[in-house]
Design a protein around this motif. Sequence first.
Motif, PDB file in Angstrom:
ATOM      1  N   LYS A 501       0.829  -1.205   0.000  1.00 33.11           N
ATOM      2  CA  LYS A 501       0.000   0.000   0.000  1.00 33.11           C
ATOM      3  C   LYS A 501       0.869   1.264   0.000  1.00 33.11           C
ATOM      4  O   LYS A 501       0.448   2.317  -0.461  1.00 33.11           O
ATOM      5  N   ASN A 502       2.064   1.136   0.540  1.00 29.99           N
ATOM      6  CA  ASN A 502       2.972   2.262   0.712  1.00 29.99           C
ATOM      7  C   ASN A 502       4.253   2.042  -0.098  1.00 29.99           C
ATOM      8  O   ASN A 502       5.332   2.467   0.300  1.00 29.99           O
ATOM      9  N   ASP A 504       5.718   3.200  -2.685  1.00 32.48           N
ATOM     10  CA  ASP A 504       6.600   4.278  -3.143  1.00 32.48           C
ATOM     11  C   ASP A 504       6.904   5.282  -2.035  1.00 32.48           C
ATOM     12  O   ASP A 504       7.424   6.372  -2.288  1.00 32.48           O
ATOM     13  N   ARG A 506       4.806   6.923  -0.205  1.00 38.77           N
ATOM     14  CA  ARG A 506       3.848   8.017  -0.101  1.00 38.77           C
ATOM     15  C   ARG A 506       2.481   7.492   0.314  1.00 38.77           C
ATOM     16  O   ARG A 506       2.224   6.292   0.271  1.00 38.77           O
ATOM     17  N   GLU A 507       1.617   8.417   0.692  1.00 37.07           N
ATOM     18  CA  GLU A 507       0.267   8.015   1.054  1.00 37.07           C
ATOM     19  C   GLU A 507      -0.493   7.557  -0.186  1.00 37.07           C
ATOM     20  O   GLU A 507      -0.255   8.038  -1.292  1.00 37.07           O
ATOM     21  N   LYS A 508      -1.357   6.594  -0.007  1.00 41.36           N
ATOM     22  CA  LYS A 508      -2.257   6.092  -1.061  1.00 41.36           C
ATOM     23  C   LYS A 508      -1.514   5.674  -2.335  1.00 41.36           C
ATOM     24  O   LYS A 508      -1.912   5.997  -3.455  1.00 41.36           O
ATOM     25  N   SER A 509      -0.423   4.943  -2.154  1.00 40.35           N
ATOM     26  CA  SER A 509       0.407   4.539  -3.297  1.00 40.35           C
ATOM     27  C   SER A 509      -0.395   3.758  -4.335  1.00 40.35           C
ATOM     28  O   SER A 509      -0.252   3.980  -5.546  1.00 40.35           O
ATOM     29  N   ARG A 512      -2.849   5.989  -6.280  1.00 40.09           N
ATOM     30  CA  ARG A 512      -2.126   6.881  -7.188  1.00 40.09           C
ATOM     31  C   ARG A 512      -1.667   6.123  -8.429  1.00 40.09           C
ATOM     32  O   ARG A 512      -1.813   6.592  -9.563  1.00 40.09           O
ATOM     33  N   ALA A 513      -1.126   4.931  -8.212  1.00 39.92           N
ATOM     34  CA  ALA A 513      -0.637   4.138  -9.338  1.00 39.92           C
ATOM     35  C   ALA A 513      -1.774   3.657 -10.229  1.00 39.92           C
ATOM     36  O   ALA A 513      -1.627   3.584 -11.457  1.00 39.92           O
TER      37      ALA A 513
END
Length: 607
Positions: A501-502, A504, A506-509, A512-513
Amino acid sequence: MCGISGWVDFERDLSTKGATGRAMAETMACRGPDAHGIWLSRHAVLAHRRLSIIDIEGGVQPMAVDELAVMTYSGEVYNYRELREELEGHGHSFRTESDTEVVLHAYLQWGEDFVHRLNGMYAFAIWDQRTEELLLVRDRMGIKPLFIHPTPHGVLFGSEPKAILAHPQVEAVVDIDGLRELMAFVKTPEHGIYKGVYEVRPGQLVRVRRNGISKRRYWKLEPVEHTDSLETTIGTVRSLLDDIVQRQLISDVPLCTLLSGGLDSSAITALAARALDVPVRSFAVDFTGYAENFKPDVVRETPDTPYVHELAEYVAADHKDIVLSTVDLMDPVNRAAVLRANDGPNSLGDAFTSLYLLFKAIRQHSTVALSGESADEVFGGYLQFHDPKLVYADTFPWLAQAGLFSEQPSLLAPDLLRELDLAAYRADSYRDGLAEVPYLDGVDGHEKRMREVCYLHLTRFVQILLDRKDRMSMASGLEVRVPFCDHRLVQYVFNTPWAMKNFDGREKSLLRAATRDVLPESIVQRKKSPYPSTQDPTYEHALREELAKLVIDDTAPLGSMLNAEQVRLVLNRPVAEDPVPMATRFDIERVLGMNSWLSTYAVDLRL
């Protein structure tokens, strides 16, 4: 969307109690401004206020199938067309195009196990005329509310407590535990504010028979080993989102999206724009002078408006900003409407009032809106998912983030605070929440703790936000759908390892992807920014003026429960040069709200 209510009593003849049933439903006229209906029998009264969304002409309620069963229903079942086709294969025939009729026939076909087939947000009551039993059902994530009040020989129920309080046998009594729940910011499952009034738990089925009331959880988060690769996981999230948004665009009335310029609402708006044959309509809230005079703080680095406009242009949305002023936020009529909709005070003040005014303005153009709510809970978007001090605090992470795990100087009297002992109440609720967490074998350390943090947000914190969203939207007769609360997505992402979930950092990986191909890069890279709160100093000044009036009002019901010294310190503090901390501003909001609540609802406070 609608409002439902009813009364079952196995020892009384209710066939002449139509006036009481109508009075209960009438309290929720805002939830259903388009139509009303009532159904009476010897031992059951079902009432309904309708907001027409699907099959405007045919979906009248309460709805009955012959002499078998009758239902009052709130919400939407998004897979009703597939269910209807399956039921027709079993010999069922339909006289409307509504999802209501499909749900009722599904019950007749499969009994109470039909709930496992539903995809949607809903709260409904079915009176089985064959067995004289009542079935109450709430959706898996608790998007739609449902409250009950057990009686010696049956039950009262309603979409909101006000419907139950309208019954002549029920008094608006609040005891010490009710006040604790109101102030603790923890949302204990099934716990109501008013004595004897309980909230049906998300994913719960309640059956009312002559011999009593029984409850069963038909859905909860389950531990499932996640074996998908990162690439497959991202693809699955996107596939689910495409299907969810497509399903939730079903409507026979004008539809729009709520747009904040953040990742969550932008993703929903962009996916909706791709799925629709016409430009997507979107709305955003803003405050007078907010963008021009914006001051970054610990949770907001940038104002929303530039990102809102960029996304709207990027997807060619038909967009409109709803701009609010301090006059709007402090208008007594608006604040009274928020209190009435919420059935009680809140500590977030303008976060409630501005949302109500946003929805009220949207309702002039659309009847249905899609929201990005709950993505932070599902994908891990808040600061408390990423700051080790907050992650490992011995309390609910959002309380740690807000500083609520330690007692702050309060406008309420010290004696009252000692009696409430909110720290102990929160600690008990936290331990209860941890005891429910479904663990996976072999998962320990940070992964185990993040599983706990995710579970607590999905079962406790999200309920606070969903309740706010429902109450403020339905006060204007607007249906707000929450795609990120689709149970398939929630269950899948919950069991995805935190490291994924994390992935990368960052939050909400994952989100975002999964959606970056439909978004401008600036929004893909934008840091999490919560729902905005006005920074206009005139708003705080107006709050202090109201507080000053309260302390000199001899008739104010909350007057004797205030900390006079702390009130004096707050009132004497210069506004322009030294604004009060946000926690103190929320405290002022709570005090003002509690005083109005005690007056308006004639609450019998039994401490």
